[in-house]
Design an enzyme around this catalytic site. Structure first.
Site, PDB file in Angstrom:
ATOM      1  N   TRP A 130       0.889  -1.171   0.000  1.00  0.00           N
ATOM      2  CA  TRP A 130       0.000   0.000   0.000  1.00  0.00           C
ATOM      3  C   TRP A 130       0.924   1.216   0.000  1.00  0.00           C
ATOM      4  O   TRP A 130       1.585   1.503   0.998  1.00  0.00           O
ATOM      5  CB  TRP A 130      -0.882  -0.031   1.249  1.00  0.00           C
ATOM      6  CG  TRP A 130      -1.743   1.169   1.433  1.00  0.00           C
ATOM      7  CD1 TRP A 130      -2.538   1.773   0.496  1.00  0.00           C
ATOM      8  CD2 TRP A 130      -1.922   1.927   2.636  1.00  0.00           C
ATOM      9  NE1 TRP A 130      -3.187   2.848   1.047  1.00  0.00           N
ATOM     10  CE2 TRP A 130      -2.832   2.964   2.355  1.00  0.00           C
ATOM     11  CE3 TRP A 130      -1.410   1.838   3.936  1.00  0.00           C
ATOM     12  CZ2 TRP A 130      -3.246   3.890   3.307  1.00  0.00           C
ATOM     13  CZ3 TRP A 130      -1.813   2.762   4.884  1.00  0.00           C
ATOM     14  CH2 TRP A 130      -2.725   3.779   4.576  1.00  0.00           C
ATOM     15  N   ASP A 211       0.171  -4.153  11.033  1.00  0.00           N
ATOM     16  CA  ASP A 211      -0.856  -3.152  10.773  1.00  0.00           C
ATOM     17  C   ASP A 211      -2.183  -3.876  10.514  1.00  0.00           C
ATOM     18  O   ASP A 211      -2.312  -4.614   9.538  1.00  0.00           O
ATOM     19  CB  ASP A 211      -0.418  -2.344   9.534  1.00  0.00           C
ATOM     20  CG  ASP A 211      -1.335  -1.174   9.239  1.00  0.00           C
ATOM     21  OD1 ASP A 211      -2.025  -0.706  10.171  1.00  0.00           O
ATOM     22  OD2 ASP A 211      -1.359  -0.715   8.076  1.00  0.00           O
ATOM     23  N   LYS A 246     -12.442   1.140   9.156  1.00  0.00           N
ATOM     24  CA  LYS A 246     -13.243   0.213   8.341  1.00  0.00           C
ATOM     25  C   LYS A 246     -14.105  -0.673   9.232  1.00  0.00           C
ATOM     26  O   LYS A 246     -15.288  -0.870   8.957  1.00  0.00           O
ATOM     27  CB  LYS A 246     -12.355  -0.682   7.469  1.00  0.00           C
ATOM     28  CG  LYS A 246     -11.010  -0.113   7.123  1.00  0.00           C
ATOM     29  CD  LYS A 246     -11.016   0.744   5.886  1.00  0.00           C
ATOM     30  CE  LYS A 246      -9.682   1.486   5.804  1.00  0.00           C
ATOM     31  NZ  LYS A 246      -9.428   2.158   4.570  1.00  0.00           N
TER      32      LYS A 246
HETATM   33  C1  LIG Z   1      -3.304  -1.315   5.583  1.00  0.00           C
HETATM   34  C2  LIG Z   1      -3.818   0.014   6.031  1.00  0.00           C
HETATM   35  N1  LIG Z   1      -3.330   0.555   7.134  1.00  0.00           N
HETATM   36  C3  LIG Z   1      -3.761   1.739   7.593  1.00  0.00           C
HETATM   37  C4  LIG Z   1      -4.737   2.441   6.924  1.00  0.00           C
HETATM   38  C5  LIG Z   1      -5.153   3.780   7.447  1.00  0.00           C
HETATM   39  O1  LIG Z   1      -6.375   3.704   8.093  1.00  0.00           O
HETATM   40  P1  LIG Z   1      -6.971   4.916   8.915  1.00  0.00           P
HETATM   41  O2  LIG Z   1      -8.163   5.382   8.187  1.00  0.00           O
HETATM   42  O3  LIG Z   1      -7.331   4.324  10.246  1.00  0.00           O
HETATM   43  O4  LIG Z   1      -5.928   5.963   9.040  1.00  0.00           O
HETATM   44  C6  LIG Z   1      -5.275   1.925   5.750  1.00  0.00           C
HETATM   45  C7  LIG Z   1      -6.278   2.684   5.009  1.00  0.00           C
HETATM   46  O5  LIG Z   1      -6.635   2.414   3.898  1.00  0.00           O
HETATM   47  C8  LIG Z   1      -4.803   0.668   5.296  1.00  0.00           C
HETATM   48  O6  LIG Z   1      -5.288   0.103   4.194  1.00  0.00           O
END
Ligand SMILES: Cc1ncc(COP(=O)(O)O)c(C=O)c1O
Length: 412
Positions: A130, A211, A246
């Site tokens: 990502w 994560d 999410k």
């Molecule tokens: C793997 C991953 N980590 C962290 C995040 C960030 O999420 P947040 O909205 O809690 O900042 C995302 C968001 O798309 C994600 O896909």
């Protein structure tokens, strides 16, 4: 001061959204953004969240600051939700947590924390990755290295390549893993693979940084974190980030967790807590509270928690149905092509086995917008859109085997 940034490069994702916005075709399809959409294309607010908000408003809570480490009740609830309430990693003296502005804030703060203690640590990230995740670490001054993870064109995990690459990690290097529903590939490790990775971590002295952004979207609320729980039971120390965006559908409220799990002796606990407090205070001073308060209200009220679990399970089933229907649409329009990877992968995203040029061709001819690496949000797709995408994939494949049109494809 500003003239030097006149040619500041655009971000490919913002560029994608600009093209999407500028596209006047009424049938354009947005498969980019990482939010869950229901069958009507809306990003729903969970009933449990609405009810929790009602209860919070009725309590007329203060809007005063809490502390740099944020909402401690949220931290305790989410630690338990993710690691399990009896996990040895959450014993007193082992886990220090901050409630952060989303997992994005947690990743940035975690990166800063690592770099301030060990600037030489290399951060190992999966390939594919990502892309937004990288900046959190490079901004903190840390060096990145990629480990093999996923072959986009054969739609498969490269586990042998991954373990071979990870043997080169050094003590205090950081191994970034996704707890579940890997973004962008949807390709997760199974429990045996988590165990092998845990053994490499122990052998090399690296520190895992896990994560968790999609708990509940893959195989189930507990099933999705089984690998993390296994790992956390084996390795002496670990960094953990969790997103509530999410799993609770509260994206814009910005609630996340950063935890540091320490070796069992409890010696550094108080210093780590103070250091983490200072790290987040210097980055953003104080965390927002509303999202964290919602999550705490839900997880501390049995009937709201039951409702939330039921709603999240409904979302997961929806995602699984969408995966199945995209697989079926692709296999129908591409006889002989095996799209079973779509059903084996987890969460909202998968990457289609198409090149960058082919992705652009699909965008220009079919008005379908995907993230880099042809990442599609399977969960955001209607049946009709799945069929349009499947047909676009068939066009691309037909061009691959027709030499007369290969050149057109490359320049499309
Ligand atoms: C793997 C991953 N980590 C962290 C995040 C960030 O999420 P947040 O909205 O809690 O900042 C995302 C968001 O798309 C994600 O896909």
């Amino acid at each position: 001061m500003f003239k030097d940034i006149r040619d500041y490069p655009n971000d490919p994702i913002e560029a994608l959204f600009t093209r999407l916005e500028d596209d006047a075709n009424p049938d354009k399809i947005d498969l980019g953004i990482g939010v869950f959409r229901d069958d009507s294309g809306n990003v729903p607010v969970m009933k449990a969240v609405r009810e929790a908000e009602k209860r919070l408003f009725a309590q007329n809570l203060s809007k005063s600051y809490i502390s740099p480490l944020g909402n401690a009740d949220y931290c305790r609830d989410v630690e338990r939700l993710v690691l399990g309430k009896d996990h040895p990693a959450i014993r007193p003296g082992r886990i220090v947590s901050a409630q952060t502005p989303g997992a994005g804030g947690a990743l940035r703060a975690g990166a800063e924390f690592v770099s301030s203690l060990s600037a030489e640590s290399v951060v190992w990230v999966s390939d594919l990755v990502w892309e937004h995740q990288l900046g959190f670490f490079t901004q903190a001054g840390l060096e990145l290295r990629r480990y093999r993870y996923y072959d986009q064109f054969n739609s498969e995990l490269l586990f042998d390549g991954m373990t071979e690459d990870l043997q080169a990690m050094k003590a205090n290097d950081v191994l970034l893993l996704h707890g579940c529903c890997h973004n962008p590939t949807g390709q997760d490790l199974d429990l045996d693979q988590w165990k092998i990775v845990a053994d490499i971590v122990v052998k090399t002295g690296a520190i895992p940084f896990v994560d968790v952004a999609y708990q509940g979207f893959g195989a189930g609320i507990d099933e999705d974190v089984a690998g993390l729980r296994l790992l956390a039971g084996i390795v002496p120390q670990l960094l953990l980030t969790v997103s509530s965006s999410k799993s609770f559908g509260i994206y814009r409220e910005r609630a996340g967790l950063l935890s540091i799990i320490l070796p069992d002796d409890g010696v550094e606990f108080e210093s780590v807590r103070r250091k983490l407090r200072d790290t987040v205070r210097e980055l953003y001073f104080m965390a927002p509270d509303h999202g964290a308060a919602i999550v705490h209200e839900i997880l501390s009220t049995p009937e709201l928690e039951a409702l939330w679990r039921q709603e999240l399970n409904g979302i997961r089933q929806h995602v699984m149905r969408k995966r199945k229907s995209l697989r079926m649409a692709i296999e129908k329009t591409n006889p002989g092509f095996d799209a079973s990877f779509l059903e084996l992968q987890r969460g909202m995203f998968s990457c289609l086995p198409v090149s960058e040029d082919e992705q652009m061709f699909i965008e220009q001819r079919r008005h379908i917008y995907m993230f880099p690496n042809a990442r599609v949000n399977v969960a955001a797709m209607s049946e009709a859109q799945a069929l349009i995408l499947a047909n676009a994939f068939a066009d691309v494949r037909a061009r691959r085997v027709s030499p007369a049109t290969e050149g057109q494809l490359a320049s499309a």
